[in-house]
Each structure stands twice: as C-alpha cells, then as structure tokens.
Scaffold this active site. Structure first.
Site, PDB file in Angstrom:
ATOM      1  N   HIS A   1      -2.928   1.749  -1.197  1.00 22.43           N
ATOM      2  CA  HIS A   1      -2.906   0.694  -0.183  1.00 22.43           C
ATOM      3  C   HIS A   1      -4.081   0.902   0.770  1.00 22.43           C
ATOM      4  CE1 HIS A   1       1.625  -0.500  -0.427  1.00 22.43           C
ATOM      5  NE2 HIS A   1       1.116  -0.245  -1.634  1.00 22.43           N
TER       6      HIS A   1
ATOM      7  N   GLU B   1      -4.299   1.072   3.946  1.00 17.62           N
ATOM      8  CA  GLU B   1      -4.068   2.049   5.007  1.00 17.62           C
ATOM      9  C   GLU B   1      -4.253   3.477   4.510  1.00 17.62           C
ATOM     10  OE1 GLU B   1      -0.805  -1.176   5.711  1.00 17.62           O
ATOM     11  OE2 GLU B   1      -1.986  -0.392   4.042  1.00 17.62           O
TER      12      GLU B   1
ATOM     13  N   CYS C   1       3.690  -1.278   5.265  1.00 17.13           N
ATOM     14  CA  CYS C   1       4.954  -1.119   4.556  1.00 17.13           C
ATOM     15  C   CYS C   1       5.564   0.241   4.916  1.00 17.13           C
ATOM     16  CB  CYS C   1       4.721  -1.214   3.047  1.00 17.13           C
ATOM     17  SG  CYS C   1       3.791   0.194   2.367  1.00 17.13           S
TER      18      CYS C   1
ATOM     19  N   CYS D   1       3.249   3.227   3.918  1.00 17.28           N
ATOM     20  CA  CYS D   1       2.099   3.365   4.815  1.00 17.28           C
ATOM     21  C   CYS D   1       2.531   3.800   6.207  1.00 17.28           C
ATOM     22  CB  CYS D   1       1.306   2.067   4.845  1.00 17.28           C
ATOM     23  SG  CYS D   1       0.491   1.731   3.265  1.00 17.28           S
TER      24      CYS D   1
END
Length: 151
Positions: free
Chosen positions: A55, A57, A85, A88
């Site tokens: 992801h 992040e 999410c 993360c």
C-alpha cells in the site's frame, strides 16, 4: 493544516494518478519531517509487485525510515490520498507517526475515523493526530474514475 500538508497532498495526488495509470488503486502517500520536507513517498504497488502489503502508506513509511535512518518517525506527518486501512493504521502506529493527513474518507475499510478509529484508540499505547478530508473531492474523483473503468 499547514502549507506543507497541502503541498504534500498535491504530490500524493500525482503519485495516486501514477498508481492508477499502472493499473493499481490510485492512492499516493508522502512523509514529511518536522520541518515539512519530504523524506519518503509511495504509491500503491500491489499489482506491480504482487505484494498484498504494498500500500502507498507502507511504501512511504519504509522510504522515510530508510532515509531518516531510524524506524521511529514520531515528529513526522504522513499525508495520504485515502483514509488508511487497518493494516496501514497499524504500521503508522508502529512507526510512531505523529500526524496523519488524508484526503478521501473510506467508509468501507477506513481505520482513521470512518469504519474504525485505530489511529486514535485510547486502548493502544500510541496515538496519532488525524486530519481528514483534505482535497477529498480530488482524491475521491480519482478513485471513482479508476473503479468506473473496471465495472
């Protein structure tokens, strides 16, 4: 919200567009140091790397920690185009990020105030300041356009 936050969000939106153009969900992230300088950035790379943890992040946190030379990013800000999410949010707390600034709210998987509020959960030993909805219209438009092409 600071001018550095807005500049970082501008850059995160560019990174998100790059992710979308490469076939991944358009999410971009930038890590700022205490002075507001960019020390890490990332975009979703799950499709490119076949890595479910890639992801934006996570990519940005790894880059910032490597550049900074330590994992503890307590005096730093993470700017991301989509509400983080749960995965993360956990990584953000593990990195001790002090502030999280995000664009679009994620009412299906968000962990910074919409579905869950992991980043500010008082039961956890560390919490982050959260500022949501920054340039949300642009971030939401990128996501909608991406998913419309896939339906």
């Amino acid at each position: 919200m600071t001018a550095a936050d807005l500049d970082a969000m501008r850059r995160a939106l560019v990174l998100a567009a790059e992710a979308g153009a490469a076939g991944d969900v358009p999410v971009g992230a930038v890590v700022l140091d205490a002075r507001g300088a960019v020390i890490g950035e990332g975009r979703n790379l799950r499709e490119q790397t076949h890595d479910p943890t890639a992801h934006a992040e996570i990519i940005a946190l790894r880059a910032a920690a490597e550049k900074h030379g330590v994992w503890n990013l307590e005096q730093h800000t993470l700017v991301v185009t989509l509400e983080p999410c749960i995965m993360c949010a956990g990584a953000i707390l593990q990195a001790r990020i002090g502030r999280v600034v995000f664009g679009a709210w994620d009412d299906k998987a968000g962990a910074a105030g919409s579905m869950y509020d992991v980043l500010r959960d008082r039961r956890l030993p560390y919490r982050a300041e959260v500022v949501g909805g920054i340039r949300a219209d642009e971030a939401t438009a990128q996501l909608r356009a991406f998913f419309e092409t896939r339906r």
